[in-house]
Scaffold this motif. Structure first.
Motif, mmCIF file in Angstrom:
data_model
loop_
_atom_site.group_PDB
_atom_site.id
_atom_site.type_symbol
_atom_site.label_atom_id
_atom_site.label_comp_id
_atom_site.label_asym_id
_atom_site.label_seq_id
_atom_site.Cartn_x
_atom_site.Cartn_y
_atom_site.Cartn_z
ATOM 1 N N GLY A 21 0.786 -1.225 0.000
ATOM 2 C CA GLY A 21 0.000 0.000 0.000
ATOM 3 C C GLY A 21 0.820 1.278 0.000
ATOM 4 O O GLY A 21 0.599 2.169 -0.830
ATOM 5 N N PRO A 22 1.803 1.416 0.921
ATOM 6 C CA PRO A 22 2.608 2.647 0.924
ATOM 7 C C PRO A 22 3.362 2.863 -0.379
ATOM 8 O O PRO A 22 3.478 4.003 -0.852
ATOM 9 N N ALA A 25 0.927 4.160 -2.873
ATOM 10 C CA ALA A 25 0.589 5.563 -2.593
ATOM 11 C C ALA A 25 1.699 6.493 -3.064
ATOM 12 O O ALA A 25 1.438 7.562 -3.642
ATOM 13 N N SER A 28 1.519 6.583 -6.837
ATOM 14 C CA SER A 28 0.339 7.311 -7.310
ATOM 15 C C SER A 28 0.476 8.807 -7.087
ATOM 16 O O SER A 28 0.045 9.611 -7.926
ATOM 17 N N GLY A 29 1.043 9.181 -5.952
ATOM 18 C CA GLY A 29 1.157 10.595 -5.641
ATOM 19 C C GLY A 29 2.473 11.199 -6.086
ATOM 20 O O GLY A 29 2.514 12.148 -6.878
ATOM 21 N N PRO A 71 -6.726 2.027 -4.360
ATOM 22 C CA PRO A 71 -7.398 1.855 -3.068
ATOM 23 C C PRO A 71 -8.721 1.097 -3.190
ATOM 24 O O PRO A 71 -9.115 0.390 -2.255
ATOM 25 N N TYR A 116 -3.729 5.874 3.365
ATOM 26 C CA TYR A 116 -3.260 5.809 1.979
ATOM 27 C C TYR A 116 -3.404 7.178 1.307
ATOM 28 O O TYR A 116 -2.486 7.655 0.621
ATOM 29 N N GLY A 117 -4.559 7.802 1.503
ATOM 30 C CA GLY A 117 -4.796 9.115 0.899
ATOM 31 C C GLY A 117 -3.856 10.176 1.438
ATOM 32 O O GLY A 117 -3.370 11.032 0.687
ATOM 33 N N THR A 120 -0.482 9.623 -0.110
ATOM 34 C CA THR A 120 -0.549 10.050 -1.503
ATOM 35 C C THR A 120 -0.463 11.567 -1.616
ATOM 36 O O THR A 120 0.281 12.105 -2.452
ATOM 37 N N GLY A 154 -7.017 13.162 -1.246
ATOM 38 C CA GLY A 154 -6.754 12.189 -0.184
ATOM 39 C C GLY A 154 -8.041 11.603 0.364
ATOM 40 O O GLY A 154 -8.145 10.392 0.605
ATOM 41 N N MET A 157 -9.461 8.973 -1.925
ATOM 42 C CA MET A 157 -8.847 7.653 -1.806
ATOM 43 C C MET A 157 -9.551 6.829 -0.729
ATOM 44 O O MET A 157 -9.793 5.628 -0.896
ATOM 45 N N THR A 161 -11.784 3.324 -1.242
ATOM 46 C CA THR A 161 -11.523 2.116 -0.467
ATOM 47 C C THR A 161 -12.834 1.536 0.055
ATOM 48 O O THR A 161 -13.074 0.324 -0.012
#
Length: 264
Positions: A21-22, A25, A28-29, A71, A116-117, A120, A154, A157, A161
């Protein structure tokens, strides 16, 4: 109710999702934003406003909205993995009140989606200003504006989810859920955005509501370029409300669907 949520969070930490996940993120960001800034929207085909303008900054940050599938997939896997491996039956035996199980999953993955958001948004902010400094240009939007745009993305995201959890609870089959999410977010919405007449509904779809958070959309720009007809995006507040409505509908489906069907 806090105990089921803690259990779901512990379950999450034992899966590969929290490890990947990190990285997703950050990609993606941070990586996507840095690439867009360094390439320069003015070099797109057709050329777009550069990041020295407010419109250019909004366009670059709106690209993050194209990654909401990630997500959503994480949320979908929260439910479908249990059906795939049969562990959902043991979960419901431990807690027969199924709505509590699904509510706990929603709460846990909403928290995970928020984290996550946040990651990101922070990585996108660092990439935006860092890449602009490397390129030797000024960011054309005020810091407060940038912060507001990233905060909205954010939050989106986290909403996606929850949408993923809801869809996973409805379909239960992991492969079908992932295919539906991918096909809808990357094919159906994009096609609807490009079809004259029909494209006016795009603003009220999840993708259009997400684009409204930044006030910019590559899809509407492409529609204007190819068909001469592009749907107007909703105001940011209304777009956020539409996206929240989708998340609440998905949450309701996630809680009620398992109570109406057998586990197998």
């Amino acid at each position: 109710m806090t105990r089921p949520i803690r259990a779901e969070l512990r379950r999450l930490l034992t899966t590969p999702l929290w490890k990947w996940g990190p990285f997703a993120a950050l990609a993606s960001g941070g990586l996507l934003t840095a690439a867009c800034v360094l390439i320069g929207p003015e070099r797109f085909d057709p050329p777009m406003p550069g990041i020295g303008t407010d419109a250019g900054v909004r366009l670059v940050l709106s690209m993050i909205g194209l990654t909401v599938l990630v997500p959503a997939l994480f949320g979908a896997l929260a439910v479908t993995a249990e059906y795939r491996h049969g562990t959902i039956a043991y979960t419901f035996l431990f807690e027969p009140r199924r709505h509590r199980v699904l509510a706990a999953k929603l709460a846990a993955y909403a928290l995970a989606g928020t984290a996550y958001g946040l990651l990101t948004a922070l990585s996108a902010a660092a990439a935006l200003y860092g890449a602009a400094a490397v390129k030797g240009v000024d960011v054309g939007a005020a810091p407060g504006t940038v912060a507001g745009l990233l905060a909205g993305l954010g939050a989106a995201m986290a909403a996606y989810t929850v949408i993923g959890v809801g869809l996973g609870a409805l379909l239960r089959n992991q492969t079908a859920t992932l295919l539906v999410l991918g096909a809808y977010l990357y094919m159906v919405e994009h096609l609807l955005a490009l079809v004259p007449g029909v494209n006016h509904a795009y603003a009220f779809l999840p993708g259009g509501a997400t684009a409204a958070l930044t006030g910019s959309s590559l899809m509407t720009a492409a529609a204007a370029e190819t068909t001469g007809s592009a749907a107007a995006l909703l105001p940011p507040v209304l777009g956020g409300a539409v996206l929240l409505a989708y998340a609440l509908a998905a949450a309701a489906a996630a809680v009620t669907a398992p109570m109406l069907r057998d586990v197998t």
